[in-house]
Scaffold this motif. Structure first.
Motif, PDB file in Angstrom:
ATOM      1  N   GLU A 206       0.825  -1.397  -0.097  1.00 52.87           N
ATOM      2  CA  GLU A 206      -0.253  -0.001  -0.030  1.00 52.87           C
ATOM      3  C   GLU A 206       0.845   1.154  -0.221  1.00 52.87           C
ATOM      4  OE1 GLU A 206      -2.648  -0.204   3.312  1.00 52.87           O
ATOM      5  OE2 GLU A 206      -3.925  -1.826   2.530  1.00 52.87           O
ATOM      6  N   ASN A 207       1.998   1.239  -0.323  1.00 52.48           N
ATOM      7  CA  ASN A 207       2.843   2.251  -0.410  1.00 52.48           C
ATOM      8  C   ASN A 207       2.645   3.249  -1.381  1.00 52.48           C
ATOM      9  OD1 ASN A 207       4.611   1.379   1.653  1.00 52.48           O
ATOM     10  ND2 ASN A 207       5.851   0.338   0.112  1.00 52.48           N
ATOM     11  N   ASN A 208       2.764   4.581  -1.075  1.00 50.54           N
ATOM     12  CA  ASN A 208       2.384   5.668  -2.064  1.00 50.54           C
ATOM     13  C   ASN A 208       3.456   6.662  -2.194  1.00 50.54           C
ATOM     14  OD1 ASN A 208      -0.847   5.383  -3.139  1.00 50.54           O
ATOM     15  ND2 ASN A 208      -0.772   4.804  -0.840  1.00 50.54           N
TER      16      ASN A 208
ATOM     17  N   ASN B  71       1.267   4.188  -6.960  1.00 45.52           N
ATOM     18  CA  ASN B  71       1.571   3.388  -5.780  1.00 45.52           C
ATOM     19  C   ASN B  71       2.550   2.075  -6.241  1.00 45.52           C
ATOM     20  OD1 ASN B  71      -0.165   1.419  -7.642  1.00 45.52           O
ATOM     21  ND2 ASN B  71      -1.879   2.538  -6.746  1.00 45.52           N
TER      22      ASN B  71
END
Length: 307
Positions: free
Chosen positions: A172-174, A274
């Motif tokens: 879920e990294n952005n 993302n």
């Protein structure tokens, strides 16, 4: 975890004499590979591949016909699928020039990696018949993987090569910033049913996702989890230096000439990205994107400035 084994293999062809390039080289390379591979592999010359009882074990059929059960999840009702390879032009040769050498990369996916000795043998055999309009003969002077030669001698190639792995772990990294994308060869995909240079960032990422989904469903190892879908796009195209380029191709199967055109140039994406979008870009750089990747179309590269 979604995972695909792949192997990019670079071939270097040396021509006996300088040859006039009268057609996009990878169109010709694909054609001579298919013809030569069929001559080597086919033991039932009177039948079409989908009628042949050996099509499940035939190297030619698996690579160039890629017959699947029509009751499939990817394209229900269709008995043909995306081929397990793509081409990339390492020279970016211009038409109407003379060349003495040509270098290209064929990237193999999944179980097709094991067919490399057949592909090498097919190109060696094809060199005796020649290529381009004047049928200029050539020799395979080297075959490279990761810039290292894998030739044992003129008749043998290593067959115990460890493949590369593309994998994506759900995250879920952005990130925010910019990504510059270069379309090195024509990218072909439809937006609202039409080909166009005026696609959006979301259109572009959806095209990359379709390629990702196809390769995962057909050629991934032990795919047990549901393929992640592509949801909302949070970026936009802020700079666009794109134009349409056509290549003419004669289809022996359809017995007519056709235009294989697409978008080339550069564009800049700006916004939020993302990990999945970055993975889609990475896979497209490996496998090409859009339609007709087996002709060398859809080669992309990209540079990111993210935080």
């Amino acid at each position: 975890m979604a995972k695909i084994f792949y192997l990019p293999v670079t071939f270097i062809l040396d021509f006996e004499t300088e040859v006039f390039v009268d057609n996009y080289p990878l169109f010709v390379v694909r054609s001579i590979l298919g013809n030569s591979l069929r001559r080597i592999c086919c033991i039932s010359h009177t039948k079409k591949c989908d009628e042949c009882e050996y099509n499940k074990t035939c190297t030619y059929a698996s690579i160039f016909e890629t017959i699947i059960d029509s009751n499939n999840q990817l394209l229900p009702g269709t008995n043909r699928s995306s081929h397990p390879f793509s081409f990339a032009d390492n020279c970016q040769i211009q038409l109407k020039n003379e060349i003495s050498q040509f270098s290209f990369t064929i990237t193999l996916f999944g179980t097709s990696i094991k067919t490399l000795p057949y592909i090498y043998a097919a190109f060696v055999r094809a060199g005796e018949f020649g290529m381009f309009k004047n049928r200029t003969k050539f020799k395979v002077s080297d075959v490279l993987i990761n810039e290292k030669s894998v030739l044992i001698d003129e008749l043998q190639i290593q067959n115990d090569i460890n493949p590369f792995i593309f994998e994506y772990k759900n995250s879920e990294n952005n990130y925010s910033g910019e990504i510059l994308v270069e379309l090195k060869t024509p990218l072909r995909f439809k937006t609202k049913g039409k080909y166009s240079i005026y696609f959006s960032a979301e259109d572009f990422f959806k095209a990359l996702f379709r390629r990702y989904k196809t390769l995962m469903m057909l050629y991934s190892e032990n795919l047990t989890e549901e393929i992640q879908n592509y949801n909302k796009c949070n970026s936009e195209i802020v700079e666009r230096k794109l134009f349409w380029k056509d290549f003419s191709h004669y289809s022996a199967r359809q017995k007519n000439a056709m235009e294989l055109g697409g978008v080339i140039g550069t564009f800049k994406l700006k916004g939020n990205f993302n990990d999945f979008e970055l993975a889609l870009l990475n896979l497209a750089k490996i496998s090409n994107a859009g339609k007709n990747t087996v002709f060398g179309l859809g080669q992309i590269d990209y540079w990111e400035k993210l935080r």
